[in-house]
Design a protein around this motif. Structure first.
Motif, mmCIF file in Angstrom:
data_model
loop_
_atom_site.group_PDB
_atom_site.id
_atom_site.type_symbol
_atom_site.label_atom_id
_atom_site.label_comp_id
_atom_site.label_asym_id
_atom_site.label_seq_id
_atom_site.Cartn_x
_atom_site.Cartn_y
_atom_site.Cartn_z
ATOM 1 N N ARG A 74 -9.077 15.061 -6.105
ATOM 2 C CA ARG A 74 -8.914 14.530 -7.461
ATOM 3 C C ARG A 74 -7.632 13.704 -7.581
ATOM 4 N N MET A 75 -6.599 14.109 -6.841
ATOM 5 C CA MET A 75 -5.314 13.436 -6.943
ATOM 6 C C MET A 75 -5.203 12.240 -6.002
ATOM 7 N N LYS A 76 -6.221 12.007 -5.182
ATOM 8 C CA LYS A 76 -6.162 10.929 -4.192
ATOM 9 C C LYS A 76 -5.886 9.581 -4.853
ATOM 10 N N SER A 77 -6.530 9.321 -5.978
ATOM 11 C CA SER A 77 -6.345 8.033 -6.656
ATOM 12 C C SER A 77 -4.923 7.863 -7.165
ATOM 13 N N MET A 78 -4.243 8.981 -7.428
ATOM 14 C CA MET A 78 -2.866 8.908 -7.890
ATOM 15 C C MET A 78 -1.894 8.757 -6.719
ATOM 16 N N LEU A 79 -2.293 9.274 -5.549
ATOM 17 C CA LEU A 79 -1.393 9.301 -4.403
ATOM 18 C C LEU A 79 -1.582 8.129 -3.453
ATOM 19 N N GLU A 80 -2.668 7.373 -3.616
ATOM 20 C CA GLU A 80 -2.916 6.198 -2.782
ATOM 21 C C GLU A 80 -3.158 5.005 -3.699
ATOM 22 N N LYS A 81 -2.187 4.097 -3.740
ATOM 23 C CA LYS A 81 -2.258 2.985 -4.684
ATOM 24 C C LYS A 81 -1.824 1.677 -4.043
ATOM 25 N N THR A 82 -2.224 0.573 -4.672
ATOM 26 C CA THR A 82 -1.770 -0.756 -4.261
ATOM 27 C C THR A 82 -0.932 -1.342 -5.386
ATOM 28 N N PHE A 83 0.243 -1.849 -5.034
ATOM 29 C CA PHE A 83 1.149 -2.448 -6.009
ATOM 30 C C PHE A 83 1.418 -3.906 -5.642
ATOM 31 N N VAL A 84 1.753 -4.689 -6.661
ATOM 32 C CA VAL A 84 2.117 -6.088 -6.444
ATOM 33 C C VAL A 84 3.539 -6.301 -6.962
ATOM 34 N N LEU A 85 4.377 -6.863 -6.091
ATOM 35 C CA LEU A 85 5.747 -7.199 -6.468
ATOM 36 C C LEU A 85 5.863 -8.715 -6.580
ATOM 37 N N THR A 86 6.068 -9.205 -7.801
ATOM 38 C CA THR A 86 6.312 -10.637 -8.026
ATOM 39 C C THR A 86 7.819 -10.823 -8.141
ATOM 40 N N GLU B 96 0.872 -1.180 0.000
ATOM 41 C CA GLU B 96 0.000 0.000 0.000
ATOM 42 C C GLU B 96 0.909 1.230 0.000
ATOM 43 N N SER B 97 0.778 2.062 -1.020
ATOM 44 C CA SER B 97 1.614 3.255 -1.154
ATOM 45 C C SER B 97 0.770 4.516 -0.957
ATOM 46 N N LYS B 98 1.237 5.402 -0.081
ATOM 47 C CA LYS B 98 0.535 6.667 0.164
ATOM 48 C C LYS B 98 1.531 7.817 0.124
ATOM 49 N N THR B 99 1.148 8.877 -0.578
ATOM 50 C CA THR B 99 1.974 10.070 -0.677
ATOM 51 C C THR B 99 1.161 11.280 -0.259
ATOM 52 N N THR B 100 1.707 12.088 0.634
ATOM 53 C CA THR B 100 1.024 13.324 1.016
ATOM 54 C C THR B 100 1.422 14.409 0.029
ATOM 55 N N LEU B 101 0.525 15.344 -0.189
ATOM 56 C CA LEU B 101 0.703 16.358 -1.223
ATOM 57 C C LEU B 101 1.085 17.699 -0.609
ATOM 58 N N ASP B 102 2.108 18.320 -1.166
ATOM 59 C CA ASP B 102 2.485 19.673 -0.771
ATOM 60 C C ASP B 102 1.669 20.639 -1.621
#
Length: 278
Positions: free
Chosen positions: A60-72, A34-40
């Motif tokens: 609007r940018m929430k979907s870009m700043l909060e994402k789920t990634f999979v590492l295989t 789970e990746s989260k980035t706060t915005l300045d």
């Protein structure tokens, strides 16, 4: 002193026991992050923009700043990709969605044996294949330990030079001479927590190089936390080697982004220049 020796002995035993179990040739694992980035928000108008407008942009940018990634991953390769999910109604459509998707990282392949990084990236309708050597960080092993789920993790830190804007498009109006004074890069501290119970030197995004899988990472305004791990799944996935797009180095791609970003910034300022709405 005795306690310190016992701790080192336990760590060594843990590492060798894990290394034996992971030595099989067909070993594979999947880690969900789970990746989260706060915005300045100073990058989006500073004092010129109303709080209401800032909140609208942040939402609007929430979907870009909060994402789920999979590492295989296996012993030497990994494939890091955003988990596919249904888009919220109106969340990524139109010009805004198209612009934001251009600043979202594409699928990434790392080969630690060959020191190779490959990443497919689409930027404003153009497809690129970023091909470069793996970025290296001078990791410093700290003495701290903590538990993340069922895994014992160890702390490591490093210093990294990054774009001062944080990689987010800035529409802020600079004050007089500010463009000349504002630094283009900055130094940030990277804090990683890795587990030797999974002895692969892989991690999320382009991070790697520790004697165990990175389960948590903090870098500037971004936090990446592993939420689930599957080891040796019954159905193994192919670790894909990206091949689509115009081949380009990471530095060359950053120049493309920089040029386009400046072009958009100038267009935005020009549209607000003569009494335009703020």
């Amino acid at each position: 002193m005795k306690l310190h020796v016992v701790k080192i002995s336990v760590i060594c035993l843990m590492f060798f026991a894990s290394a034996v179990s992971f030595a099989q040739k067909d070993f594979q694992g999947k880690a969900y992050y789970e990746s989260k980035t706060t915005l300045d928000m100073n990058n989006f108008g500073g004092g010129d923009m109303s709080e209401e407008r800032k909140k609208e942009i942040a939402q609007r940018m929430k979907s870009m700043l909060e994402k789920t990634f999979v590492l295989t991953f296996n012993q030497s390769e990994s494939f890091y990709k955003e988990e596919e999910k249904l888009e919220a109604p109106g969340g990524g459509s139109g010009r805004w969605g198209a612009m934001m998707s251009s600043f979202t990282a594409g699928p990434q392949y790392k080969n630690v044996k060959n020191q190779l990084l490959l990443q497919e990236q689409e930027f404003f309708g153009k497809k690129f294949l970023i091909k470069d050597s793996l970025p290296k960080l001078n990791w410093k092993m700290e003495g701290e330990m903590k538990q993340i789920g069922q895994y014992t993790c160890f702390k490591a830190t490093a210093t990294k030079t990054v774009d001062a804007s944080g990689g987010v498009l800035s529409f802020r109006r600079p004050s007089n001479n500010e463009e000349d004074e504002t630094p283009k890069t900055k130094e940030i501290e990277v804090v990683a927590w890795y587990t030797m119970q999974i002895p692969v030197n892989q991690g999320p995004d382009d991070y790697w190089g520790l004697p165990g899988l990175i389960l948590e990472l903090n870098a500037d305004r971004t936090t990446i936390l592993c939420s689930k791990i599957i080891l040796n799944p019954e159905e193994k996935d192919d670790i894909k080697v990206p091949s689509k797009g115009k081949e380009i180095t990471k530095k060359e791609y950053e120049e493309v982004v920089k040029k386009k970003t400046e072009e958009m910034r100038q267009n935005f300022r020009g549209g607000q220049g003569g009494g335009g709405r703020r």
